[in-house]
Structures are given as structure tokens and as C-alpha cells.
Write an enzyme that holds these catalytic residues in place. Structure first.
Site, PDB file in Angstrom:
ATOM      1  NE  ARG A   1      -7.763  -7.389 -20.013  1.00 58.70           N
ATOM      2  CZ  ARG A   1      -7.658  -6.309 -20.676  1.00 58.70           C
ATOM      3  NH1 ARG A   1      -7.085  -5.003 -20.830  1.00 58.70           N
ATOM      4  NH2 ARG A   1      -8.882  -6.069 -21.742  1.00 58.70           N
TER       5      ARG A   1
ATOM      6  CG  ASP B   1     -10.257  -2.690 -22.500  1.00 55.53           C
ATOM      7  OD1 ASP B   1     -11.280  -3.420 -22.883  1.00 55.53           O
ATOM      8  OD2 ASP B   1      -9.241  -3.633 -22.429  1.00 55.53           O
TER       9      ASP B   1
ATOM     10  CD  GLU C   1       1.458  -6.485  11.164  1.00 54.36           C
ATOM     11  OE1 GLU C   1       1.226  -5.225  10.650  1.00 54.36           O
ATOM     12  OE2 GLU C   1       0.895  -7.095  10.783  1.00 54.36           O
TER      13      GLU C   1
ATOM     14  N   PRO D   1       0.948  -1.184  -0.121  1.00 53.95           N
ATOM     15  CG  PRO D   1      -0.795  -1.300   1.553  1.00 53.95           C
ATOM     16  CD  PRO D   1       0.482  -2.147   1.317  1.00 53.95           C
TER      17      PRO D   1
HETATM   18  N1  4GX Z   1      -1.382  -2.754  -3.204  1.00 54.79           N
HETATM   19  N2  4GX Z   1      -0.717  -5.593   0.738  1.00 54.79           N
HETATM   20  C1  4GX Z   1       1.774  -6.152   1.160  1.00 54.79           C
HETATM   21  C2  4GX Z   1       2.468  -6.757   3.225  1.00 54.79           C
HETATM   22  C3  4GX Z   1       2.909  -5.458   4.073  1.00 54.79           C
HETATM   23  C4  4GX Z   1       2.416  -5.067   5.169  1.00 54.79           C
HETATM   24  C5  4GX Z   1       2.874  -3.768   5.694  1.00 54.79           C
HETATM   25  C6  4GX Z   1       4.355  -3.662   3.775  1.00 54.79           C
HETATM   26  C7  4GX Z   1       3.782  -3.230   5.079  1.00 54.79           C
HETATM   27  C8  4GX Z   1      -1.328  -4.278  -1.391  1.00 54.79           C
HETATM   28  C9  4GX Z   1      -2.027  -3.178  -2.043  1.00 54.79           C
HETATM   29  C10 4GX Z   1      -1.664  -4.610   0.234  1.00 54.79           C
HETATM   30  C11 4GX Z   1      -1.140  -6.048   2.057  1.00 54.79           C
HETATM   31  C12 4GX Z   1       0.625  -6.174   0.182  1.00 54.79           C
HETATM   32  C13 4GX Z   1       0.119  -5.787   3.038  1.00 54.79           C
HETATM   33  N3  4GX Z   1       3.882  -4.667   3.124  1.00 54.79           N
HETATM   34  N4  4GX Z   1      -0.086  -4.506  -2.085  1.00 54.79           N
HETATM   35  N5  4GX Z   1       1.476  -6.399   2.405  1.00 54.79           N
HETATM   36  N6  4GX Z   1      -3.117  -2.420  -1.541  1.00 54.79           N
HETATM   37  O1  4GX Z   1      -2.455  -4.234   0.654  1.00 54.79           O
HETATM   38  O2  4GX Z   1      -0.493  -3.826  -3.223  1.00 54.79           O
END
Ligand code: 4GX
Length: 251
Positions: A154, A169, A116, A89
Site C-alpha cells: 500500500r 494514517d 517448531e 516471534p
Molecule cells: N511474527 N510465527 C514463525 C515458526 C517458528 C517457530 C518457532 C521460530 C521458532 C510470527 C510472529 C509467528 C509462528 C512465525 C512460528 N519460528 N512470525 N513460526 N509473531 O508467530 O512473525
């Protein structure tokens, strides 16, 4: 192209290659997908891949070494240069423009975190780019990696059949897609807009474009910059506004 994915759940990634457009791209030899489990690169009887965070707090953090070893094994499996991407995120938003850029590469290496997160030193040393699929929290990077794989697969030349052509699209031209209708013409849920039954291809193209513009303006004002519209698009929007002002003459 070749995509390698580092994940504690490599079976999840392998499932991407079974169904739909991604499955077909793999079958047609346009894409190869390879999963790497950091647990296979962990040491000791327990094969630990995570540990408690320095500074305290809840949850666990993924260890550097099993991930680094899995990354290096994946890199060594093919001599072509590879871009390493961490899904989180905290990453830059994945957009269709970014998907096009990634789809043009020969190799991608996607890193999925659980718990985490991942020790920041691994990210700093080994990751080229951090991407997010949206502002919400998943329980791991696997679904985000699957989104990247699908969106990139795709766009591989020959992945889509003619009827699925990608050019019309949503987002390919910066606007949302227009509405679609099929039989029956008359249904208790409503009828098909007359213009689509007119056979006038110019009118149909203009109506679809107008619908795309209006939908984008209403649903995604963040994507909509009226001052950047072409003269033709501006005219379609003005016509729509005029029809809203006098609904009796609206078609
Ligand atoms: N877009 N996630 C990564 C592990 C994490 C936890 C804490 C860093 C800090 C996500 C998203 C996503 C959940 C993938 C936590 N990494 N990935 N994961 N939204 O939510 O790509």
C-alpha cells in the site's frame, strides 16, 4: 517492487495478490509476488522438509537444504539484490518506519517457517533480518508474511487511490488516528461532534490533532512522549485537560 515468499503453502501467498489494495498494486504492475515451495526442492520419494530436533523435545524442525535450494532459486529468478527476511516471534518488531524502509527496496525475500522453526544454521547463514509482527504465536510465518506484503504494497507509489492517502494514517506521524464520522448527523447511537459540522477547517484540524494526541496518550502510553511534543501539540493537550477539569464549558 518484487516480493518472493518461501512457504510450504504458496497458495496462501498467491491469495494476497487477489484482493484489495495488494491485488490492485499487482494489477497496476507496482508489485509482483512469487511463491516458492521448499517441498519442490526436497529430495527423495518422501520429499521431506523437516526432521526431529537434536536434543529431543516435541515437534519438528525445517531442514536446511530444501529451504536453501528454494532461497537460491528465488534469488536467481531476478538479478537485483534482495534482502532476506525471516518472520518469527524472535525478530525485531515490525513498525511503520520499518515498513517504509522495506517498501523502498526493489526486492524482498520472505522466509516462512512451520513446525517448531528452522534449523538455526540456515538462519545464521542466509537471513539478513528477523522480524516479528507482534508478541503472539502463529502456527506459521505465512500470515506474518502476508502482513508485510500488505503493509509494503500500500506504500508503493500509485497503489492507493486519492481518497485512501496514506499520510494521515495512524503511526505515519507517531500518533494514533482521530475518530471519523459520516451521515447521519443525528443517530440513536449519538450525534457527530459540532466542530466537524462547523466548516471551520482550522478548528477541525486542531480538534483532530487533539483527538490523536489524547487517544495516543490514553491507549498507547508506550508511544507517547509528552516532553517531545511541539509547542502547538502541547497547547492542544493543555486545552483538552482544561476542558476535562471544567466539563460545563467543554464543547
Ligand atoms: N511474527 N510465527 C514463525 C515458526 C517458528 C517457530 C518457532 C521460530 C521458532 C510470527 C510472529 C509467528 C509462528 C512465525 C512460528 N519460528 N512470525 N513460526 N509473531 O508467530 O512473525
Amino acid at each position: 517492487m518484487r516480493i518472493d515468499v518461501i512457504s510450504l503453502f504458496p497458495d496462501f501467498i498467491a491469495q494476497c495478490a487477489v484482493f484489495g489494495v495488494t491485488g490492485r498494486a499487482v494489477e497496476r504492475g507496482l508489485l509482483s509476488l512469487h511463491g516458492w515451495n521448499p517441498r519442490d526442492h526436497a529430495q527423495g520419494n518422501y520429499r521431506r522438509v523437516d526432521d526431529r530436533p537434536f536434543g529431543g523435545g516435541p515437534g519438528m524442525v525445517m531442514l536446511i537444504d530444501p529451504l536453501r535450494s528454494a532461497l537460491n532459486a528465488a534469488r536467481a529468478a531476478d538479478p537485483r539484490p534482495v534482502r532476506t527476511i525471516y518472520l518469527s516471534p524472535q525478530g525485531a518488531p515490525l513498525t511503520q518506519a520499518k515498513v517504509h524502509e522495506l517498501a523502498g527496496r526493489e526486492r524482498l525475500l520472505l522466509l516462512c517457517g512451520r513446525y517448531e522453526g528452522i534449523d538455526e544454521r540456515l538462519i545464521a547463514a542466509e537471513v539478513d533480518e528477523e522480524l516479528s509482527i507482534g508478541d503472539y504465536v502463529l502456527s506459521g510465518g505465512e500470515l506474518a508474511a502476508a502482513v508485510v506484503v500488505d503493509a509494503v504494497a500500500r506504500l508503493q507509489e500509485g497503489a492507493l487511490n486519492d481518497a485512501e492517502s496514506a499520510v494521515q494514517d495512524s503511526f505515519e506521524d507517531g500518533f494514533l488516528d482521530c475518530p471519523h464520522y459520516t451521515r447521519p448527523v443525528s443517530h440513536e447511537l449519538g450525534s457527530v461532534p459540532d466542530v466537524l459540522m462547523s466548516g471551520n477547517h482550522g478548528d477541525i484540524a486542531r480538534w483532530r490533532r487533539q483527538q490523536s494526541l489524547v487517544r495516543t496518550m490514553r491507549r498507547r502510553p508506550d508511544l507517547f512522549d509528552e516532553s517531545a511534543l511541539s509547542k502547538a501539540d502541547r497547547k492542544l493537550l493543555e486545552q483538552w485537560r482544561a476542558e476535562q477539569a471544567e466539563p460545563d464549558t467543554a464543547s
